[in-house]
Design a protein around this motif. Structure first.
Motif, mmCIF file in Angstrom:
data_model
loop_
_atom_site.group_PDB
_atom_site.id
_atom_site.type_symbol
_atom_site.label_atom_id
_atom_site.label_comp_id
_atom_site.label_asym_id
_atom_site.label_seq_id
_atom_site.Cartn_x
_atom_site.Cartn_y
_atom_site.Cartn_z
ATOM 1 N N MET A 78 41.483 56.101 48.420
ATOM 2 C CA MET A 78 42.580 55.160 48.311
ATOM 3 C C MET A 78 43.344 55.422 47.018
ATOM 4 O O MET A 78 42.736 55.563 45.944
ATOM 5 N N GLY A 79 44.669 55.494 47.114
ATOM 6 C CA GLY A 79 45.496 55.703 45.937
ATOM 7 C C GLY A 79 45.244 57.030 45.250
ATOM 8 O O GLY A 79 45.374 57.126 44.019
ATOM 9 N N GLY A 80 44.884 58.042 46.028
ATOM 10 C CA GLY A 80 44.619 59.358 45.445
ATOM 11 C C GLY A 80 43.273 59.463 44.761
ATOM 12 O O GLY A 80 42.960 60.504 44.169
ATOM 13 N N LYS A 81 42.438 58.411 44.835
ATOM 14 C CA LYS A 81 41.126 58.422 44.213
ATOM 15 C C LYS A 81 40.034 58.272 45.271
ATOM 16 O O LYS A 81 40.270 57.727 46.353
ATOM 17 N N LEU A 82 38.865 58.741 44.912
ATOM 18 C CA LEU A 82 37.689 58.572 45.751
ATOM 19 C C LEU A 82 36.861 57.429 45.182
ATOM 20 O O LEU A 82 36.544 57.410 43.996
ATOM 21 N N TRP A 83 36.513 56.464 46.036
ATOM 22 C CA TRP A 83 35.769 55.281 45.610
ATOM 23 C C TRP A 83 34.437 55.213 46.358
ATOM 24 O O TRP A 83 34.371 55.496 47.553
ATOM 25 N N ARG A 84 33.399 54.800 45.644
ATOM 26 C CA ARG A 84 32.096 54.565 46.269
ATOM 27 C C ARG A 84 31.991 53.093 46.645
ATOM 28 O O ARG A 84 32.285 52.210 45.836
ATOM 29 N N VAL A 85 31.587 52.848 47.890
ATOM 30 C CA VAL A 85 31.436 51.478 48.386
ATOM 31 C C VAL A 85 29.985 51.054 48.187
ATOM 32 O O VAL A 85 29.064 51.776 48.578
ATOM 33 N N PRO A 86 29.733 49.890 47.588
ATOM 34 C CA PRO A 86 28.343 49.462 47.370
ATOM 35 C C PRO A 86 27.685 49.009 48.667
ATOM 36 O O PRO A 86 28.350 48.792 49.688
ATOM 37 N N ALA A 87 26.383 48.832 48.631
ATOM 38 C CA ALA A 87 25.650 48.289 49.767
ATOM 39 C C ALA A 87 26.049 46.830 49.945
ATOM 40 O O ALA A 87 26.011 46.039 48.992
ATOM 41 N N LEU A 88 26.448 46.464 51.156
ATOM 42 C CA LEU A 88 26.929 45.119 51.440
ATOM 43 C C LEU A 88 26.316 44.610 52.735
ATOM 44 O O LEU A 88 26.203 45.359 53.720
ATOM 45 N N LYS A 89 25.940 43.336 52.747
ATOM 46 C CA LYS A 89 25.512 42.719 53.987
ATOM 47 C C LYS A 89 26.721 42.476 54.879
ATOM 48 O O LYS A 89 27.869 42.524 54.425
ATOM 49 N N GLU A 90 26.478 42.182 56.127
ATOM 50 C CA GLU A 90 27.578 41.936 57.044
ATOM 51 C C GLU A 90 28.393 40.733 56.578
ATOM 52 O O GLU A 90 27.855 39.651 56.325
ATOM 53 N N GLY A 91 29.696 40.924 56.432
ATOM 54 C CA GLY A 91 30.572 39.869 55.967
ATOM 55 C C GLY A 91 30.659 39.730 54.464
ATOM 56 O O GLY A 91 31.490 38.963 53.964
ATOM 57 N N GLU A 92 29.862 40.441 53.718
ATOM 58 C CA GLU A 92 29.847 40.323 52.261
ATOM 59 C C GLU A 92 30.967 41.146 51.637
ATOM 60 O O GLU A 92 31.417 42.139 52.195
ATOM 61 N N GLU A 93 31.419 40.714 50.446
ATOM 62 C CA GLU A 93 32.449 41.418 49.710
ATOM 63 C C GLU A 93 31.859 42.013 48.436
ATOM 64 O O GLU A 93 30.873 41.512 47.899
ATOM 65 N N GLY A 94 32.481 43.094 47.964
ATOM 66 C CA GLY A 94 32.018 43.757 46.750
ATOM 67 C C GLY A 94 33.132 44.568 46.125
ATOM 68 O O GLY A 94 34.250 44.656 46.654
ATOM 69 N N GLU A 95 32.821 45.184 44.999
ATOM 70 C CA GLU A 95 33.778 45.996 44.258
ATOM 71 C C GLU A 95 33.424 47.474 44.406
ATOM 72 O O GLU A 95 32.266 47.866 44.231
#
Length: 597
Positions: free
Chosen positions: A503-520
């Protein structure tokens, strides 16, 4: 001139040859080089004179007609069989009477003692002509097709598919339109053919079932796209987005109205979900090159997108061939202890008992020990395996968020002490059995979707089934960019274990999230060698699973584009067969698509 040629010349002239000088080693070496050069030149000339293999073989088969009262039936007996999945028996039903008829088509193989039946029920209205297709597993090389209608004598026809070893191609169009587009002529000798082609001249009679396209490595549309019915286009779209290869020889404007994911590109072949779409506006060489490239395959690669493994004697030898379920593997260590204990009690133990208590005690003790051992094995089976269905599930899913659908290629391993109830699946789902295991099949009813009955998971028998599906889905990964931070919400319908977003020319790592949960999300450095998608596929799937899911795995290895994500999730996964209650013993699922705002 060589010495042999000089000797022949003297003999022809009728004179005595001059004395042959003693050949030095250097002269013999030079002469040997000359002879080898002459032989190589002759061989090259022979190869250049050999005819090039450029033709195709027409494997459309022949038809036979029957009449029962006011019902006229036409059956194609020897149509082309694809490399995996299902071959189709197409039947034309012409009801010339004033009342509708409920017609049942059923097929039973003739080879071996296979008790299973494939069937489909069709309603044929008054004075109506209907073309219907019955998908049949490729492991069945022959069988009897029975056509029944109330009040009429059944029609029984033996049908045998064309199982040529040449690459099978399904062509929607006439041979004339195909030949003019690709500049490849029909070959009378099958040994001189590049591939075998099954032609469907009338585009309105093309199959509407994904199962009848999924087994072909390539489908060629040689007719006018505007003349293809909407429901046939829907089936072609499902075929390509789930990993198929479509070649269009007459691309028209507005092709995206038929194939919603298609985008014009400089190259002739463009990615389309898990598959590809190739188009060639020019006739002749361009279309021929595109078709040859589409059919090219490394001989070491598996045949299909998903290749389930049947039970084989060597399944326990080698990491790639072991069963994917621990419950399907016999507990050899524990059984060995039970057998050793029984041998000690029935051998030395019986001898000691006979010395102390006499022969009568042995006659009572040995059967008792045998009964206790059998009860221990049964108790182990009941307490450990239980009566639940055990499964291990692995899949790769492409999300088409704009159209709220998911294309999935998956593999399921199954084991149960008792056979489960029939499994009902949507019409756009294909269950793929092992290719050459005629006995590892099941009853199938294609009337409304697919119902898999007896034989799907027999009692105490390990089974593997592949699965290809395109179904409606609201799952997505919601991403919002705010300054230097990335907010991620897991709406994938399962726990998110690992993922990446570009996204935006950058590569981002998505954290472990439960279903419906939000994170950074956290910025991720670009890998030096492999891209993150390639690396994630390697971490997620063991070599044996990658081999079974070879075709879909290759599509998932491509690097992420702007706005794309790839994620690994747990749980039973998005495959439609997850509707069957089962105890999950292992699962890995990869999902790829575009992020949603």
């Amino acid at each position: 001139m060589s010495s042999v040629a000089m000797l022949s010349l003297w003999l022809l002239l009728g004179t005595s040859p001059p004395p042959t000088p003693t050949a030095t080693p250097e002269a013999l070496a030079v002469e040997a080089v000359d002879v080898a050069a002459e032989a190589a030149a002759a061989s090259a000339a022979a190869v250049s004179d050999a005819p090039e293999v450029t033709g195709y073989r027409d494997a459309s088969g022949s038809t036979v007609s029957h009449s029962r009262g006011l019902l006229r039936v036409t059956v194609r007996r020897d149509a082309l069989r694809p490399t995996h999945g299902y071959w189709g028996a197409d039947v034309v039903l012409n009801n010339q009477g004033p009342r509708p008829l409920a017609v049942r088509l059923s097929f039973r193989p003739t080879a071996g003692e296979v008790p299973h039946t494939i069937e489909r029920r069709v309603e044929v209205g008054a004075h109506q002509r209907v073309v219907t297709w019955l998908p049949l597993p490729i492991a069945w090389y022959s069988g009897e097709l029975t056509i029944e209608a109330p009040g009429l004598d059944p029609i029984v026809e033996m049908i045998i598919p064309d199982s040529d070893r040449a690459e099978p191609v399904l062509v929607l169009g006439t041979p004339k339109s195909f030949e003019s587009a690709v500049d490849i002529q029909k070959s009378e000798d099958s040994a001189d053919s590049l591939f075998s082609a099954r032609f469907i001249d009338d585009l309105g009679e093309a199959p509407r079932d994904l199962a009848l396209y999924a087994g072909f490595r390539a489908v060629v549309l040689a007719g006018e796209p505007s003349k293809v019915p909407a429901d046939v286009w829907a089936a072609l779209d499902e075929y390509v987005v789930s990993g198929g290869r479509l070649v269009i020889t007459r691309p028209a404007r507005g092709l995206e109205t038929y194939l919603p994911l298609w985008k014009a590109a400089p190259s002739a072949t463009v990615p389309y979900g898990l598959g590809t779409v190739g188009s060639c506006a020019a006739q002749g060489f361009e279309c021929q090159s595109l078709l040859r490239e589409t059919l090219r395959r490394d001989p070491s690669d598996p045949v299909g997108l998903v290749n389930p493994v049947g039970i084989q004697p060597h399944m326990s030898m080698g990491s790639d061939m072991v069963p994917l379920l621990q419950s399907a593997r016999a507990p050899l260590g524990r059984f060995l202890l039970l057998i050793s204990a029984f041998a000690l009690l029935a051998g030395p133990g019986a001898w000691m008992l006979a010395k102390r208590r006499g022969p009568l005690a042995v006659l009572l003790a040995v059967p008792a020990v045998s009964a206790v051992t059998c009860l221990a094995i049964i108790a182990w089976s009941v307490l450990v395996d239980g009566f639940a269905v055990h499964t291990a599930r692995y899949s790769l899913t492409y999300l088409d968020g704009a159209r709220s659908r998911a294309a999935t290629v998956g593999l399921g391993a199954w084991y149960a002490n008792l056979s489960p109830e029939p499994l009902r699946l949507p019409a756009s789902t294909v269950m793929l059995p092992p290719m050459e295991s005629a006995g590892e099949l099941a009853d199938m009813d294609w009337t409304n979707g697919l119902t898999v009955g007896s034989g799907f998971v027999p009692s105490r028998t390990y089974r593997e089934w592949g699965e290809v599906s395109v179904v409606s889905s609201r799952t997505r990964l919601v991403v919002k960019r705010e300054g230097d931070s990335l907010h991620v919400q897991n709406a994938l319908g399962a726990p998110l274990e690992e993922g990446f977003v570009r996204m935006g020319g950058k590569l981002w790592r998505v954290p472990a999230l439960k279903e419906g949960e939000e994170g950074e999300g956290a910025p991720e450095s670009e890998p030096e060698e492999d891209n993150v998608a390639h690396a994630l596929v390697g971490r997620a799937f063991e070599p044996g699973i990658q081999q079974r899911l070879w075709g879909a795995v290759q599509a998932f290895r491509a690097d992420l584009g702007e706005g794309e994500f790839i994620a690994r999730v747990g749980g039973p996964g998005p495959m439609p067969s997850s509707s069957m209650p089962a105890e999950l013993n292992g699962a890995v699922h990869l999902i790829r698509g575009e992020v949603r705002p």
